[in-house]
Scaffold this motif. Structure first.
Motif, PDB file in Angstrom:
ATOM      1  N   GLY A   1     -24.106  58.344  19.397  1.00 27.84           N
ATOM      2  CA  GLY A   1     -23.153  58.948  20.323  1.00 27.84           C
ATOM      3  C   GLY A   1     -21.736  58.460  20.089  1.00 27.84           C
ATOM      4  O   GLY A   1     -20.814  58.793  20.836  1.00 27.84           O
ATOM      5  N   ALA A   2     -21.564  57.679  19.015  1.00 25.06           N
ATOM      6  CA  ALA A   2     -20.260  57.066  18.787  1.00 25.06           C
ATOM      7  C   ALA A   2     -19.293  58.000  18.077  1.00 25.06           C
ATOM      8  O   ALA A   2     -18.101  57.741  18.039  1.00 25.06           O
ATOM      9  N   CYS A   3     -19.812  59.087  17.552  1.00 24.60           N
ATOM     10  CA  CYS A   3     -18.973  59.868  16.654  1.00 24.60           C
ATOM     11  C   CYS A   3     -19.510  61.287  16.542  1.00 24.60           C
ATOM     12  O   CYS A   3     -20.721  61.486  16.523  1.00 24.60           O
ATOM     13  N   CYS A   4     -18.624  62.282  16.465  1.00 27.63           N
ATOM     14  CA  CYS A   4     -19.103  63.637  16.268  1.00 27.63           C
ATOM     15  C   CYS A   4     -19.060  63.979  14.776  1.00 27.63           C
ATOM     16  O   CYS A   4     -18.254  63.434  14.020  1.00 27.63           O
ATOM     17  N   GLU A   5     -19.949  64.874  14.392  1.00 28.02           N
ATOM     18  CA  GLU A   5     -20.172  65.168  12.976  1.00 28.02           C
ATOM     19  C   GLU A   5     -18.917  65.672  12.269  1.00 28.02           C
ATOM     20  O   GLU A   5     -18.698  65.397  11.088  1.00 28.02           O
ATOM     21  N   GLU A   6     -18.085  66.402  13.012  1.00 27.60           N
ATOM     22  CA  GLU A   6     -16.936  67.077  12.396  1.00 27.60           C
ATOM     23  C   GLU A   6     -15.969  66.113  11.708  1.00 27.60           C
ATOM     24  O   GLU A   6     -15.287  66.489  10.765  1.00 27.60           O
ATOM     25  N   ILE A   7     -15.886  64.884  12.198  1.00 29.68           N
ATOM     26  CA  ILE A   7     -14.877  63.987  11.622  1.00 29.68           C
ATOM     27  C   ILE A   7     -15.459  63.058  10.548  1.00 29.68           C
ATOM     28  O   ILE A   7     -14.743  62.262   9.960  1.00 29.68           O
ATOM     29  N   ILE A   8     -16.770  63.185  10.273  1.00 27.93           N
ATOM     30  CA  ILE A   8     -17.397  62.264   9.324  1.00 27.93           C
ATOM     31  C   ILE A   8     -17.316  62.789   7.891  1.00 27.93           C
ATOM     32  O   ILE A   8     -17.596  63.951   7.625  1.00 27.93           O
ATOM     33  N   ARG A   9     -16.905  61.926   6.960  1.00 26.86           N
ATOM     34  CA  ARG A   9     -16.943  62.203   5.528  1.00 26.86           C
ATOM     35  C   ARG A   9     -17.679  61.048   4.861  1.00 26.86           C
ATOM     36  O   ARG A   9     -17.758  59.957   5.417  1.00 26.86           O
ATOM     37  N   VAL A  10     -18.174  61.292   3.661  1.00 27.88           N
ATOM     38  CA  VAL A  10     -18.887  60.249   2.933  1.00 27.88           C
ATOM     39  C   VAL A  10     -18.186  59.993   1.600  1.00 27.88           C
ATOM     40  O   VAL A  10     -17.901  60.924   0.850  1.00 27.88           O
ATOM     41  N   ALA A  11     -17.880  58.723   1.323  1.00 27.55           N
ATOM     42  CA  ALA A  11     -17.330  58.345   0.020  1.00 27.55           C
ATOM     43  C   ALA A  11     -18.485  57.929  -0.876  1.00 27.55           C
ATOM     44  O   ALA A  11     -19.308  57.097  -0.481  1.00 27.55           O
ATOM     45  N   THR A  12     -18.558  58.510  -2.067  1.00 27.11           N
ATOM     46  CA  THR A  12     -19.707  58.242  -2.937  1.00 27.11           C
ATOM     47  C   THR A  12     -19.320  57.383  -4.139  1.00 27.11           C
ATOM     48  O   THR A  12     -18.150  57.209  -4.446  1.00 27.11           O
ATOM     49  N   GLN A  13     -20.356  56.871  -4.805  1.00 28.68           N
ATOM     50  CA  GLN A  13     -20.127  55.993  -5.958  1.00 28.68           C
ATOM     51  C   GLN A  13     -19.406  56.719  -7.091  1.00 28.68           C
ATOM     52  O   GLN A  13     -18.453  56.215  -7.655  1.00 28.68           O
ATOM     53  N   ASN A  14     -19.875  57.899  -7.408  1.00 30.52           N
ATOM     54  CA  ASN A  14     -19.323  58.584  -8.575  1.00 30.52           C
ATOM     55  C   ASN A  14     -18.081  59.398  -8.261  1.00 30.52           C
ATOM     56  O   ASN A  14     -17.111  59.364  -9.012  1.00 30.52           O
ATOM     57  N   ALA A  15     -18.111  60.119  -7.159  1.00 28.53           N
ATOM     58  CA  ALA A  15     -17.003  61.038  -6.878  1.00 28.53           C
ATOM     59  C   ALA A  15     -15.975  60.448  -5.929  1.00 28.53           C
ATOM     60  O   ALA A  15     -14.868  60.988  -5.799  1.00 28.53           O
ATOM     61  N   GLY A  16     -16.276  59.340  -5.262  1.00 25.56           N
ATOM     62  CA  GLY A  16     -15.334  58.795  -4.295  1.00 25.56           C
ATOM     63  C   GLY A  16     -15.110  59.768  -3.152  1.00 25.56           C
ATOM     64  O   GLY A  16     -16.063  60.356  -2.618  1.00 25.56           O
ATOM     65  N   LEU A  17     -13.860  59.962  -2.805  1.00 26.67           N
ATOM     66  CA  LEU A  17     -13.501  60.926  -1.755  1.00 26.67           C
ATOM     67  C   LEU A  17     -12.055  61.327  -1.974  1.00 26.67           C
ATOM     68  O   LEU A  17     -11.201  60.478  -2.222  1.00 26.67           O
ATOM     69  N   ASP A  18     -11.788  62.622  -1.890  1.00 31.21           N
ATOM     70  CA  ASP A  18     -10.439  63.134  -2.130  1.00 31.21           C
ATOM     71  C   ASP A  18      -9.470  62.663  -1.036  1.00 31.21           C
ATOM     72  O   ASP A  18      -9.888  62.199   0.022  1.00 31.21           O
ATOM     73  N   TRP A  19      -8.194  62.790  -1.318  1.00 34.11           N
ATOM     74  CA  TRP A  19      -7.159  62.405  -0.352  1.00 34.11           C
ATOM     75  C   TRP A  19      -7.424  62.991   1.032  1.00 34.11           C
ATOM     76  O   TRP A  19      -7.763  64.179   1.148  1.00 34.11           O
ATOM     77  N   ILE A  20      -7.224  62.177   2.046  1.00 33.43           N
ATOM     78  CA  ILE A  20      -7.269  62.625   3.441  1.00 33.43           C
ATOM     79  C   ILE A  20      -5.963  62.207   4.093  1.00 33.43           C
ATOM     80  O   ILE A  20      -5.518  61.068   3.925  1.00 33.43           O
ATOM     81  N   SER A  21      -5.330  63.125   4.807  1.00 32.92           N
ATOM     82  CA  SER A  21      -4.091  62.795   5.516  1.00 32.92           C
ATOM     83  C   SER A  21      -4.402  62.378   6.940  1.00 32.92           C
ATOM     84  O   SER A  21      -5.223  63.010   7.610  1.00 32.92           O
TER      85      SER A  21
END
Ligand SMILES: [Zn+2]
Ligand SMILES: [Zn+2]
Length: 262
Positions: free
Chosen positions: A234-254
């Protein structure tokens, strides 16, 4: 302010943070210097764009390419005395070492940076909260327990990169030898999905725009389990969650400055 991951996990970590119109900060470099530069190119950055490298602790997945990248590109390295003494002393050009302490914030590239001491099996580990004109980004991985100090420091983040290292059952049933299982799950190891969810539920997070799950174990966790634990708590809603991965990392977020509404 914007941020990205060039890779996250036990094979190597690197986080990019950049305030508008400023140089970029690289938090940790667990890749070879060549690999890090090649990954950074995918985010539109070259070595000259780096204002500094921050190092959280001396484990290989965080420090592997730090000295070579810094020496070659003449980038200053901000880290604690303990981390420097453990792995950078004698390898990093002395002129590039900038000592920080977990008790004092410092300024770099338009950001106010608060180091946060964390319990982890390294000499003097710390994680960070970055602030720009009231906008706050928390970066937290490699902690075996959640301390009251951590709860205090990570309040009111607009964005948070949070370790969800392992699922307790997958770790218990998984391939690691017993001693390593004990280390990972121990109080100086890594945060499991439930610990991270519990910590998140203790934070004031009404203004949180982005929650990025980091340092996911490829053997002892699955992104779906981590995300499910965060949502179920209940701590967080799905819409704001992203996952950083080993190979691809995660693209820029503002991260947007908070707009005050009446
Ligand atoms: Zn790590
Ligand atoms: Zn570590």
């Amino acid at each position: 302010m914007r941020f990205a991951s060039i890779g996250s996990g036990s094979e190597g970590n690197g986080t990019l943070i950049q305030a508008d119109g400023q140089g970029a900060i690289l938090v940790d470099c667990g890749f070879s210097a060549r690999e890090a530069l090649s990954r950074m190119a995918g985010y539109g950055l070259v070595a000259e764009d780096l204002a500094g490298i921050l190092v959280t602790h001396e484990h290989t997945d965080h420090i592997k390419g730090v000295a070579r990248l810094a020496n070659r590109c003449r980038v200053p390295v901000y880290t604690t005395w303990g981390t420097w003494a453990a792995k950078l002393n004698g390898v990093l050009d002395d002129q590039l070492f900038r000592m920080i302490t977990p008790h004092e914030h410092f300024q770099l590239a338009g950001l106010s940076i608060q180091p946060v001491a964390v319990p982890h099996d390294a000499r003097e580990p710390c994680q960070f909260v970055f602030e720009r004109q009231g906008t706050r980004l928390g970066v937290l991985s490699d902690a075996g327990s959640v301390t009251p100090h951590m709860i205090e420091c990570y309040q009111n983040c607009d964005a948070l990169m949070l370790e969800c290292n392992h699922d307790l059952k997958m770790l218990a049933d998984g391939p690691y030898p017993a001693s390593l299982k004990r280390r990972v799950a121990g109080p100086l190891g890594h945060l499991n999905n439930q610990q991270s969810a519990d910590m998140l539920s203790q934070l004031e997070r009404s203004g949180m725009q982005h929650l990025v799950v980091t340092h996911i174990s490829q053997k002892n966790n699955h992104p779906d389990l981590a995300v499910a634990a965060l949502i179920e708590s209940g701590a967080c809603c799905e819409e704001i969650i992203r996952v950083a991965t080993q190979n691809a990392g995660l693209d820029w977020i503002s991260v947007q400055a908070e707009t005050v509404t009446n």
